[in-house]
Scaffold this active site. Structure first.
Site, PDB file in Angstrom:
ATOM      1  N   ASP A   1       0.810  -1.177  -0.129  1.00  0.00           N
ATOM      2  CA  ASP A   1       0.051  -0.098   0.153  1.00  0.00           C
ATOM      3  C   ASP A   1       0.905   1.181  -0.044  1.00  0.00           C
ATOM      4  O   ASP A   1       1.537   1.342   0.987  1.00  0.00           O
ATOM      5  CB  ASP A   1      -0.889  -0.009   1.204  1.00  0.00           C
ATOM      6  CG  ASP A   1      -1.844   1.287   1.225  1.00  0.00           C
ATOM      7  OD1 ASP A   1      -1.818   2.171   0.434  1.00  0.00           O
ATOM      8  OD2 ASP A   1      -2.573   1.334   2.431  1.00  0.00           O
TER       9      ASP A   1
ATOM     10  N   TYR B   1      -9.491  14.543  -8.318  1.00  0.00           N
ATOM     11  CA  TYR B   1      -8.753  13.684  -9.160  1.00  0.00           C
ATOM     12  C   TYR B   1      -7.737  14.708  -9.908  1.00  0.00           C
ATOM     13  O   TYR B   1      -6.537  14.499 -10.147  1.00  0.00           O
ATOM     14  CB  TYR B   1      -9.379  12.644 -10.169  1.00  0.00           C
ATOM     15  CG  TYR B   1      -8.388  11.880 -11.052  1.00  0.00           C
ATOM     16  CD1 TYR B   1      -7.963  10.758 -10.712  1.00  0.00           C
ATOM     17  CD2 TYR B   1      -8.359  12.287 -12.372  1.00  0.00           C
ATOM     18  CE1 TYR B   1      -6.897  10.121 -11.380  1.00  0.00           C
ATOM     19  CE2 TYR B   1      -7.563  11.638 -13.048  1.00  0.00           C
ATOM     20  CZ  TYR B   1      -6.931  10.429 -12.880  1.00  0.00           C
ATOM     21  OH  TYR B   1      -6.085   9.998 -13.557  1.00  0.00           O
TER      22      TYR B   1
END
Length: 247
Positions: free
Chosen positions: A70, A159
């Protein structure tokens, strides 16, 4: 697949070591394959099991290993890079798209997710890789997005913000690490035909070329920037968007 790098040619990377994050699928997987075809030994990193990408590389006679990681976990990222004996190339491709919503609909958890993976994940990967890259005079390639350059309605504001930040990190890194011989460049794809954008309703005619990009078309540009052939390029974010945005 045609148009791949030749490990014996001027862009060859034989004997070099590379890490590609977000490489279990999509653009990242294709980049890992292209680097292996150029001769690099590739560590395939993803929060998902990267075994499929490793198997694809090994099936072609390339060298690869996988690590489930991760990239938002700073300690785990540091540990992963500290275990590497050497590193010549880092490609940061790990990203999430998030929901395509207006700023009025944006939830804090959604912002935390997208900025966490796309921005923090990029920063932690670079931070952990730099000691090795400084020794090698290595190369960094960050996968951004046309959305981070021009905004618009192709993606949500979180984003867009995350990819604009990635482009800024490329330029910062290029200036601050040049003294160590490190180059840093980015790729700004348009809409790519991957699982991440599937079902979002993007029309093939969104750009002048009239189709979505294929992952390998982005990967070839990233592989060039990661290779010795791009030795005098740094601080660039290369558009690969079918003509959607120019200049």
């Amino acid at each position: 697949m045609t148009g791949t790098l030749d490990a014996g040619g001027p862009a060859g990377m034989r004997g070099e070591r590379a890490v590609v994050t977000g490489a279990a699928r999509g653009i990242g997987a294709r980049i890992a394959i292209e680097l292996a075809r150029a001769g690099a030994e590739v560590t395939v990193v993803d929060v998902r099991d990267p075994a499929e990408t490793v198997a694809a590389i090994e099936a072609e006679g390339g060298q690869a290993c996988g690590r489930t990681l991760d990239v938002t976990d700073r300690a785990a990222v540091h540990e992963a890079f500290a275990a590497l004996p050497a590193l010549d190339v880092l490609v940061t491709s790990a990203a999430v798209y998030g929901e395509t919503v207006s700023i009025d609909e944006l939830e804090e958890s959604e912002v935390d997710l997208v900025l966490g993976v796309n921005v923090k994940g990029t920063l932690w990967s670079i931070r952990a890789a730099l000691p090795l890259l400084r020794r090698a005079g290595g190369r960094v390639v960050c996968i951004g997005s046309v959305a981070g350059k021009v905004g618009g309605v192709l993606a949500g504001p979180h984003y867009v913000a995350s990819k604009g930040a990635v482009h800024a990190v490329v330029k910062w890194l290029a200036k601050t690490e040049a003294a160590h011989g490190i180059t840093a460049n980015g790729v700004a794809p348009g809409v790519v035909d991957t699982e991440m954008v599937a079902g979002r309703g993007y029309r093939p005619d969104y750009c002048p070329l009239g189709r979505l990009a294929r992952p390998e078309e982005i990967a070839r540009v990233a592989a060039f920037l990661a290779s010795p052939a791009a030795s005098y390029m740094t601080g660039a974010v290369v558009d690969v968007n079918g003509g959607y945005a120019m200049g």
